[in-house]
Design a protein around this motif. Sequence first.
Motif, PDB file in Angstrom:
ATOM      1  N   SER A 139      23.772  -5.876  14.466  1.00  0.00           N
ATOM      2  CA  SER A 139      24.020  -5.362  13.026  1.00  0.00           C
ATOM      3  C   SER A 139      24.752  -3.881  13.440  1.00  0.00           C
ATOM      4  O   SER A 139      24.747  -3.259  14.347  1.00  0.00           O
ATOM      5  N   THR A 140      25.482  -3.755  12.437  1.00  0.00           N
ATOM      6  CA  THR A 140      26.316  -2.548  12.173  1.00  0.00           C
ATOM      7  C   THR A 140      25.369  -1.398  11.510  1.00  0.00           C
ATOM      8  O   THR A 140      25.953   0.004  11.810  1.00  0.00           O
ATOM      9  N   LEU A 141      24.404  -1.544  11.014  1.00  0.00           N
ATOM     10  CA  LEU A 141      23.740  -0.309  10.395  1.00  0.00           C
ATOM     11  C   LEU A 141      23.159   0.612  11.366  1.00  0.00           C
ATOM     12  O   LEU A 141      23.268   2.005  10.797  1.00  0.00           O
ATOM     13  N   PRO A 142      22.477   0.385  12.369  1.00  0.00           N
ATOM     14  CA  PRO A 142      22.163   1.557  13.095  1.00  0.00           C
ATOM     15  C   PRO A 142      23.298   2.381  13.571  1.00  0.00           C
ATOM     16  O   PRO A 142      23.394   3.919  13.609  1.00  0.00           O
ATOM     17  N   GLU A 143      24.574   1.999  13.877  1.00  0.00           N
ATOM     18  CA  GLU A 143      25.709   2.961  14.102  1.00  0.00           C
ATOM     19  C   GLU A 143      26.091   3.605  13.061  1.00  0.00           C
ATOM     20  O   GLU A 143      26.481   4.619  13.134  1.00  0.00           O
ATOM     21  N   VAL A 144      26.391   3.009  11.865  1.00  0.00           N
ATOM     22  CA  VAL A 144      26.839   3.736  10.742  1.00  0.00           C
ATOM     23  C   VAL A 144      25.819   4.814  10.252  1.00  0.00           C
ATOM     24  O   VAL A 144      26.450   5.845   9.851  1.00  0.00           O
ATOM     25  N   TYR A 145      24.474   4.545  10.450  1.00  0.00           N
ATOM     26  CA  TYR A 145      23.571   5.567  10.076  1.00  0.00           C
ATOM     27  C   TYR A 145      23.750   6.756  10.990  1.00  0.00           C
ATOM     28  O   TYR A 145      23.362   7.927  10.812  1.00  0.00           O
ATOM     29  N   ALA A 146      24.031   6.462  12.131  1.00  0.00           N
ATOM     30  CA  ALA A 146      24.090   7.470  13.281  1.00  0.00           C
ATOM     31  C   ALA A 146      25.610   8.311  13.190  1.00  0.00           C
ATOM     32  O   ALA A 146      25.291   9.544  13.300  1.00  0.00           O
ATOM     33  N   THR A 147      26.411   7.325  12.783  1.00  0.00           N
ATOM     34  CA  THR A 147      27.846   8.088  12.976  1.00  0.00           C
ATOM     35  C   THR A 147      28.334   8.506  11.620  1.00  0.00           C
ATOM     36  O   THR A 147      29.205   9.264  11.466  1.00  0.00           O
ATOM     37  N   LYS A 148      27.794   7.930  10.707  1.00  0.00           N
ATOM     38  CA  LYS A 148      28.330   8.054   9.504  1.00  0.00           C
ATOM     39  C   LYS A 148      29.916   7.792   9.072  1.00  0.00           C
ATOM     40  O   LYS A 148      30.513   8.260   8.453  1.00  0.00           O
ATOM     41  N   LYS A 149      30.189   6.884   9.948  1.00  0.00           N
ATOM     42  CA  LYS A 149      31.703   6.140   9.806  1.00  0.00           C
ATOM     43  C   LYS A 149      31.632   4.801   9.702  1.00  0.00           C
ATOM     44  O   LYS A 149      30.471   4.169   9.898  1.00  0.00           O
ATOM     45  N   ARG A 150      32.626   4.205   9.333  1.00  0.00           N
ATOM     46  CA  ARG A 150      32.943   2.932   9.231  1.00  0.00           C
ATOM     47  C   ARG A 150      32.774   1.909  10.346  1.00  0.00           C
ATOM     48  O   ARG A 150      33.304   2.506  11.448  1.00  0.00           O
ATOM     49  N   VAL A 151      32.043   1.009  10.312  1.00  0.00           N
ATOM     50  CA  VAL A 151      31.688   0.116  11.496  1.00  0.00           C
ATOM     51  C   VAL A 151      32.036  -1.386  11.130  1.00  0.00           C
ATOM     52  O   VAL A 151      31.431  -2.034  10.155  1.00  0.00           O
ATOM     53  N   ALA A 152      32.534  -2.163  12.186  1.00  0.00           N
ATOM     54  CA  ALA A 152      32.776  -3.604  12.018  1.00  0.00           C
ATOM     55  C   ALA A 152      32.020  -4.188  13.309  1.00  0.00           C
ATOM     56  O   ALA A 152      32.363  -3.899  14.393  1.00  0.00           O
ATOM     57  N   HIS A 153      31.230  -5.176  12.882  1.00  0.00           N
ATOM     58  CA  HIS A 153      30.712  -6.312  14.059  1.00  0.00           C
ATOM     59  C   HIS A 153      30.889  -7.639  13.745  1.00  0.00           C
ATOM     60  O   HIS A 153      30.891  -7.904  12.394  1.00  0.00           O
TER      61      HIS A 153
ATOM     62  N   ILE B 170      31.994 -11.561  10.019  1.00  0.00           N
ATOM     63  CA  ILE B 170      32.605 -10.139  10.344  1.00  0.00           C
ATOM     64  C   ILE B 170      31.894  -9.324   9.232  1.00  0.00           C
ATOM     65  O   ILE B 170      32.101  -9.725   8.003  1.00  0.00           O
ATOM     66  N   THR B 171      31.320  -8.261   9.647  1.00  0.00           N
ATOM     67  CA  THR B 171      30.563  -7.358   8.691  1.00  0.00           C
ATOM     68  C   THR B 171      31.179  -6.148   8.792  1.00  0.00           C
ATOM     69  O   THR B 171      31.166  -5.406   9.896  1.00  0.00           O
TER      70      THR B 171
ATOM     71  N   ASP C 259      33.377 -14.490   5.801  1.00  0.00           N
ATOM     72  CA  ASP C 259      32.802 -15.609   6.632  1.00  0.00           C
ATOM     73  C   ASP C 259      34.029 -16.108   7.318  1.00  0.00           C
ATOM     74  O   ASP C 259      35.180 -16.634   6.680  1.00  0.00           O
ATOM     75  N   LEU C 260      34.178 -16.153   8.519  1.00  0.00           N
ATOM     76  CA  LEU C 260      35.433 -16.576   9.518  1.00  0.00           C
ATOM     77  C   LEU C 260      35.701 -17.902   9.436  1.00  0.00           C
ATOM     78  O   LEU C 260      36.877 -18.452   9.379  1.00  0.00           O
ATOM     79  N   GLN C 261      34.707 -18.784   8.767  1.00  0.00           N
ATOM     80  CA  GLN C 261      34.988 -20.320   8.605  1.00  0.00           C
ATOM     81  C   GLN C 261      36.144 -20.330   7.570  1.00  0.00           C
ATOM     82  O   GLN C 261      37.146 -20.966   7.341  1.00  0.00           O
ATOM     83  N   GLU C 262      35.979 -19.464   6.359  1.00  0.00           N
ATOM     84  CA  GLU C 262      36.987 -19.180   5.103  1.00  0.00           C
ATOM     85  C   GLU C 262      38.328 -18.576   5.688  1.00  0.00           C
ATOM     86  O   GLU C 262      39.519 -19.285   5.302  1.00  0.00           O
ATOM     87  N   VAL C 263      38.242 -17.600   6.477  1.00  0.00           N
ATOM     88  CA  VAL C 263      39.422 -17.053   7.213  1.00  0.00           C
ATOM     89  C   VAL C 263      40.119 -18.323   7.773  1.00  0.00           C
ATOM     90  O   VAL C 263      41.329 -18.224   7.603  1.00  0.00           O
ATOM     91  N   ASN C 264      39.413 -18.956   8.701  1.00  0.00           N
ATOM     92  CA  ASN C 264      40.215 -19.874   9.532  1.00  0.00           C
ATOM     93  C   ASN C 264      40.872 -21.109   8.598  1.00  0.00           C
ATOM     94  O   ASN C 264      41.781 -21.487   8.903  1.00  0.00           O
ATOM     95  N   ARG C 265      40.235 -21.301   7.436  1.00  0.00           N
ATOM     96  CA  ARG C 265      40.769 -22.386   6.828  1.00  0.00           C
ATOM     97  C   ARG C 265      42.115 -22.038   6.049  1.00  0.00           C
ATOM     98  O   ARG C 265      42.668 -23.005   5.953  1.00  0.00           O
ATOM     99  N   VAL C 266      42.389 -20.964   5.801  1.00  0.00           N
ATOM    100  CA  VAL C 266      43.653 -20.353   5.273  1.00  0.00           C
ATOM    101  C   VAL C 266      44.722 -19.872   6.220  1.00  0.00           C
ATOM    102  O   VAL C 266      45.631 -19.440   5.806  1.00  0.00           O
TER     103      VAL C 266
END
Length: 443
Positions: free
Chosen positions: A60-74, A85-86, A107-114
């Motif tokens: 999850s991205t949440l613990p890192e977001v709450y700790a850093t207060k910055k945008r996080v992607a996982h 990808i969140t 959803d990466l499945q949708e990304v891959n489709r296009v």
Amino acid sequence: MDHRDMRDIMDHLSDEIMVFDAHYHMVYVNEACRRHYGLPPEALIGKTFDELDGTFWGNSTLPEVYATKKRVAHRQITNQGCDIITISVPLLDENGDIRYVIQNVNDLQEVNRVSEAEKRPVQITAEKGRTPYPGVNRKMNQLLLTLQTIRDTDVSCLFLGETGTGKSFLAQYLHDISRRQQRPFVTVNCACMPRELMESELFGYVKGAFSGAVGTKPGLVEAADGGTLFLDEISELPYEMQAKLLYFLQEKEFLPVGGTRKKTVDVRILAATNRDLRQMVANGTFREDLYFRLNTVELTVPPLRERREDIRGLAQSRLRGFDETYGRHHTLTEEALRLMERYAWPGNLRELSHCVEKAVVLTPDGDILPRDLPKSLFDISEAPPPESAPGQPLDEALERRLITEAYAKYKTSVRVAKELGISQPRAYRLYRKYLAPPASPTE
């Protein structure tokens, strides 16, 4: 736009939008969550992060977001096997404290489709585009990410793990996400191939090479040219063949049986075994140089008992597949799923698949109950499993349900014990524990 219009717009988005408040409570999620987690928004809204993490997703991205207060992607794998990808963005108040965390789930499945051709699909082989192992287990997710990292290289890989963990499936998966995906994937089961025919089957032969060779026949190595050669049960390869295989791996060339001219092919080599090759090397039954040539990347597939948190998603995934195959419509009840989570699965994924397929075939459309599952799963043992979480022992609520249903149907402790696969004294003690009759049941 009013509030209703905005809600309808959000629910028609392909991407999932999720919002957590400052106290880790989910306060909003749109309808896309059904695709990712198999549940409607109302089943998730109001729950805490601790209730959701490890059940519906991992990494999850949440613990890192709450700790850093910055945008996080996982990157994550959901309980339904969706590869996502969140991207989480904190919304701060005037004091710089978090008011909400807004998540966009793609959803990466949708990304891959296009995507264009150079953006190769991340998932191909399993369940119409989903990854082969839906789940949240960290070891399994790390293995899948490793496969993504090496997919377009030609490095040799050695898959290790117990029987039934899915080594051959992962090898096929790696081929299907690689740049060789349009070329052949050829499997050689070293345990099933007759020793005297192994060389000719692998490397082919020319006319007159031996009695009965009335023509020239290409081998499996040549059939895999441009693609992937998967050597399953590599530990069973005869010692005398190991030197010839090693030469081929080093030089990418071979000599057909009876031939005088060497052939060259371009193949990627994958291998798998459920045996300890290091010990075989120490015992002198497997060549050390071949071992190191094969395991440039060594991938150990964890047994199902070490990833119990994935059993629920795997069972439901298999259920959808078998329902589609047989034209049926079933649902695994909560009691059945909890029983499956408790079981040790010595046969791993193969046993799980057989269990679900049997239930689909033998059970009328509708709910699959604990009694519809194989008797081996009903082992209410005298000593419950030592681990508590994620593989907790059967709890009293489920134990009570099983015993109550069994006695209602079979009446006697002897028949109940036979049905549940436990001892008669154990069945009787459970009867006294939960049903507390004024007199002993009929023996």
